[in-house]
Design an enzyme around this catalytic site. Structure first.
Site, PDB file in Angstrom:
ATOM      1  N   HIS A 232      -5.515 -23.137  -9.298  1.00  0.00           N
ATOM      2  CA  HIS A 232      -5.557 -21.675  -9.245  1.00  0.00           C
ATOM      3  C   HIS A 232      -6.671 -21.241  -8.309  1.00  0.00           C
ATOM      4  O   HIS A 232      -7.554 -22.036  -7.969  1.00  0.00           O
ATOM      5  CB  HIS A 232      -5.832 -21.096 -10.649  1.00  0.00           C
ATOM      6  CG  HIS A 232      -7.192 -21.452 -11.173  1.00  0.00           C
ATOM      7  ND1 HIS A 232      -7.469 -22.661 -11.767  1.00  0.00           N
ATOM      8  CD2 HIS A 232      -8.377 -20.775 -11.163  1.00  0.00           C
ATOM      9  CE1 HIS A 232      -8.738 -22.718 -12.109  1.00  0.00           C
ATOM     10  NE2 HIS A 232      -9.329 -21.574 -11.741  1.00  0.00           N
ATOM     11  N   ASP A 234      -9.682 -18.085  -8.175  1.00  0.00           N
ATOM     12  CA  ASP A 234     -10.275 -17.106  -9.089  1.00  0.00           C
ATOM     13  C   ASP A 234     -10.098 -15.712  -8.494  1.00  0.00           C
ATOM     14  O   ASP A 234     -10.074 -15.542  -7.273  1.00  0.00           O
ATOM     15  CB  ASP A 234     -11.770 -17.406  -9.303  1.00  0.00           C
ATOM     16  CG  ASP A 234     -11.987 -18.739 -10.025  1.00  0.00           C
ATOM     17  OD1 ASP A 234     -11.059 -19.209 -10.698  1.00  0.00           O
ATOM     18  OD2 ASP A 234     -13.093 -19.301  -9.897  1.00  0.00           O
ATOM     19  N   HIS A 289      -8.420 -24.550  -6.735  1.00  0.00           N
ATOM     20  CA  HIS A 289      -9.138 -25.611  -7.436  1.00  0.00           C
ATOM     21  C   HIS A 289      -8.472 -25.888  -8.776  1.00  0.00           C
ATOM     22  O   HIS A 289      -7.666 -25.084  -9.252  1.00  0.00           O
ATOM     23  CB  HIS A 289     -10.623 -25.256  -7.599  1.00  0.00           C
ATOM     24  CG  HIS A 289     -10.874 -23.934  -8.271  1.00  0.00           C
ATOM     25  ND1 HIS A 289     -10.699 -22.721  -7.644  1.00  0.00           N
ATOM     26  CD2 HIS A 289     -11.282 -23.648  -9.535  1.00  0.00           C
ATOM     27  CE1 HIS A 289     -11.002 -21.746  -8.487  1.00  0.00           C
ATOM     28  NE2 HIS A 289     -11.349 -22.275  -9.644  1.00  0.00           N
ATOM     29  N   ARG A 299     -15.647 -33.330 -21.037  1.00  0.00           N
ATOM     30  CA  ARG A 299     -16.319 -32.558 -19.988  1.00  0.00           C
ATOM     31  C   ARG A 299     -16.418 -31.100 -20.414  1.00  0.00           C
ATOM     32  O   ARG A 299     -15.490 -30.555 -21.022  1.00  0.00           O
ATOM     33  CB  ARG A 299     -15.502 -32.699 -18.701  1.00  0.00           C
ATOM     34  CG  ARG A 299     -16.020 -31.888 -17.554  1.00  0.00           C
ATOM     35  CD  ARG A 299     -15.386 -32.310 -16.241  1.00  0.00           C
ATOM     36  NE  ARG A 299     -15.955 -31.497 -15.191  1.00  0.00           N
ATOM     37  CZ  ARG A 299     -15.428 -30.350 -14.777  1.00  0.00           C
ATOM     38  NH1 ARG A 299     -14.286 -29.918 -15.279  1.00  0.00           N
ATOM     39  NH2 ARG A 299     -16.036 -29.646 -13.847  1.00  0.00           N
TER      40      ARG A 299
HETATM   41  C1  LIG Z   1     -12.203 -11.842 -15.371  1.00  0.00           C
HETATM   42  C2  LIG Z   1     -11.330 -12.816 -15.495  1.00  0.00           C
HETATM   43  C3  LIG Z   1     -11.069 -13.833 -14.480  1.00  0.00           C
HETATM   44  C4  LIG Z   1     -10.097 -14.787 -15.174  1.00  0.00           C
HETATM   45  C5  LIG Z   1      -9.330 -13.855 -16.038  1.00  0.00           C
HETATM   46  C6  LIG Z   1     -10.455 -13.061 -16.669  1.00  0.00           C
HETATM   47  O1  LIG Z   1      -9.924 -11.945 -17.250  1.00  0.00           O
HETATM   48  C7  LIG Z   1     -11.250 -13.897 -17.676  1.00  0.00           C
HETATM   49  C8  LIG Z   1     -11.010 -15.390 -17.493  1.00  0.00           C
HETATM   50  C9  LIG Z   1     -10.882 -15.810 -16.042  1.00  0.00           C
HETATM   51  C10 LIG Z   1     -10.114 -17.113 -15.899  1.00  0.00           C
HETATM   52  C11 LIG Z   1     -10.949 -18.385 -16.126  1.00  0.00           C
HETATM   53  C12 LIG Z   1     -10.041 -19.615 -15.957  1.00  0.00           C
HETATM   54  C13 LIG Z   1      -9.168 -19.531 -14.701  1.00  0.00           C
HETATM   55  C14 LIG Z   1      -8.510 -18.135 -14.588  1.00  0.00           C
HETATM   56  C15 LIG Z   1      -7.510 -18.079 -13.439  1.00  0.00           C
HETATM   57  C16 LIG Z   1      -7.932 -17.779 -15.939  1.00  0.00           C
HETATM   58  O2  LIG Z   1      -6.820 -18.025 -16.348  1.00  0.00           O
HETATM   59  O3  LIG Z   1      -8.905 -17.135 -16.692  1.00  0.00           O
HETATM   60  C17 LIG Z   1      -9.608 -17.097 -14.485  1.00  0.00           C
HETATM   61  C18 LIG Z   1      -9.185 -15.626 -14.293  1.00  0.00           C
HETATM   62  C19 LIG Z   1      -9.163 -15.208 -12.826  1.00  0.00           C
HETATM   63  O4  LIG Z   1     -10.111 -15.473 -12.086  1.00  0.00           O
HETATM   64  O5  LIG Z   1      -8.156 -14.617 -12.450  1.00  0.00           O
HETATM   65  O1  LIG Z   2     -13.932 -26.686 -15.250  1.00  0.00           O
HETATM   66  C1  LIG Z   2     -13.895 -26.599 -14.034  1.00  0.00           C
HETATM   67  O2  LIG Z   2     -14.384 -27.432 -13.293  1.00  0.00           O
HETATM   68  C2  LIG Z   2     -13.155 -25.452 -13.387  1.00  0.00           C
HETATM   69  C3  LIG Z   2     -13.155 -24.204 -14.222  1.00  0.00           C
HETATM   70  C4  LIG Z   2     -12.515 -23.068 -13.512  1.00  0.00           C
HETATM   71  O3  LIG Z   2     -11.949 -23.210 -12.468  1.00  0.00           O
HETATM   72  C5  LIG Z   2     -12.568 -21.721 -14.118  1.00  0.00           C
HETATM   73  O4  LIG Z   2     -13.051 -21.573 -15.245  1.00  0.00           O
HETATM   74  O5  LIG Z   2     -12.103 -20.778 -13.427  1.00  0.00           O
HETATM   75 FE   LIG Z   3     -11.468 -21.279 -11.526  1.00  0.00          FE
END
Ligand SMILES: C=C1C[C@]23C[C@@]1(O)CC[C@H]2[C@@]12CCC[C@@](C)(C(=O)O1)[C@H]2[C@@H]3C(=O)O
Ligand SMILES: O=C(O)CCC(=O)C(=O)O
Ligand SMILES: [Fe+2]
Length: 358
Positions: A232, A234, A289, A299
């Site tokens: 994905h 961010d 990533h 981890r």
């Molecule tokens: C602010 C945010 C970014 C995120 C979605 C969220 O609402 C809170 C969690 C974030 C996260 C962390 C893991 C990867 C990700 C793609 C997800 O599913 O939740 C990211 C979201 C993002 O960056 O879009």
């Molecule tokens: O755990 C990791 O190394 C990646 C975590 C991550 O990509 C995320 O929280 O958005």
């Molecule tokens: Fe991420």
């Protein structure tokens, strides 16, 4: 009234099967629902990992006089870098790692008391992106946005106040660091605060919003066939990640494939998110990533996901747009973008891209 991050998904429910989370420690074999093949994720086997080329993500010393240019170069090529001498104390990193470990070591029934609701952002559960995949990821997460007090009280009736203090201090330090890194990266492109006054991204630190994502990847009986967190990007401007001393994070480089980020004790990993890619008119790379898992060590990682205030419109900096072309992207707030991402996942960026005449 601008939408706070905590309310972003109100009215946009997402059904995630937190309550079906298995007890990872008891599984001796990978269940079929956790077994990934290239069919489940086109990028699953992009190349063998770790790649043979030996190319490594840059490690940048923030005290180096040329740090800004090194950061700019890393944002353009890798979309990520590691930092040393970042000013966040080892003690605080150890505290947040301890908190993360003790949260995920709680019995699953206790963790579920603080399960993320269908319309909420905070709490315990599987990653939001899980809804886009047929297979389950070998991980559990806990998202913090705003005060964690209510959730932490449910998890640790006695010790929640201590843990809230750690989160508060961690977020404060990360906020300052993220702002510093953004301005260093922008300065490498010749962009100053004056150039983007309209975006109200000034360095007074009061404008930003953030979420803290705690991740746990338990020991896995068949790591080569499992996925910790699927590929994905961010949605952020920048993400700052602390990983315990266990490898797992991988970045996708177009011409190389998946590259593992080696843990460097005391350092932090920074990656460009979609909003910074938009702001830089595509110059900075929002890097794909993922996290892989392993058979011997569990981890933990802590991602500080950092973005603008919710009513701030992010669009390409005019200085970075050629006078003969339109900006690569339309303007978008973080709230709008998170909602687009929640519905369209990896198509979100292309949905706000301007069509250009070739
Ligand atoms: C602010 C945010 C970014 C995120 C979605 C969220 O609402 C809170 C969690 C974030 C996260 C962390 C893991 C990867 C990700 C793609 C997800 O599913 O939740 C990211 C979201 C993002 O960056 O879009
Ligand atoms: O755990 C990791 O190394 C990646 C975590 C991550 O990509 C995320 O929280 O958005
Ligand atoms: Fe991420």
């Amino acid at each position: 009234m601008p939408t706070m991050l905590t309310d972003v998904f109100r009215g946009h429910p997402i059904h995630l099967p937190h309550s079906h989370q298995p007890d990872f420690t008891s599984l001796r074999e990978l269940p079929d629902s956790y077994t990934w093949t290239p069919k489940d994720d086109l990028l699953f086997a992009a190349t063998p990992s770790p790649p043979a080329t030996g190319e490594n993500i840059p490690l940048i010393d923030l005290n180096h006089p040329d740090a800004a240019n090194q950061i700019g170069h890393a944002c353009r090529t890798w979309g990520a870098f590691q930092i040393a001498n970042h000013g966040v104390s080892l003690g605080l990193l150890e505290d947040i790692e301890f908190l993360t470990g003790s949260l995920f070591r709680l019995p699953v029934q206790r963790k579920l008391k603080a399960a993320r609701s269908e319309t909420g952002i905070s709490g315990y559960g599987v990653a939001r992106i899980a809804s886009f995949f047929n297979k389950q990821m070998w991980s559990e997460g806990f998202t913090i946005s705003g005060s964690p007090l209510n959730d932490f009280r449910k998890l640790w009736p006695q010790r929640h106040l201590n843990y809230c203090d750690i989160v508060e201090e961690y977020e404060e330090k990360m906020q300052k660091l993220a702002s510093k890194l953004m301005w260093l990266a922008l300065s490498s492109l010749g962009v100053s605060e004056e150039d983007i006054k309209w975006a109200r991204l000034n360095s007074d630190n009061n404008w930003a919003q953030a979420a803290l994502q705690l991740n746990h990847y338990p020991v896995c009986p068949e790591p080569d066939r499992a996925m910790g967190l699927a590929a994905h990007t961010d949605s952020t401007l920048l993400t700052i990640l602390y990983q315990n001393n266990t490898a797992g994070l991988q970045l996708l480089r177009d011409d190389i494939g998946w590259v593992t980020v080696p843990p460097v004790p005391g350092s932090l990993v920074v990656n460009v998110g979609d909003l910074f890619h938009i702001l830089s008119n595509g110059l900075f790379k929002s890097v794909l990533h993922r996290a892989r898992v392993n058979q011997t060590r569990s981890r933990f990682s802590v991602a500080f996901l950092w973005g603008p205030q919710s009513d701030t419109k992010i669009s390409p900096v005019p200085k970075l747009v050629s006078p003969f072309e339109s900006p690569l992207y339309r303007s978008v707030t973080w709230t709008e973008y998170l909602r687009t991402k929640a519905t369209h996942f990896n198509k979100a960026l292309s949905m706000i891209r301007n069509n250009r005449e070739e």
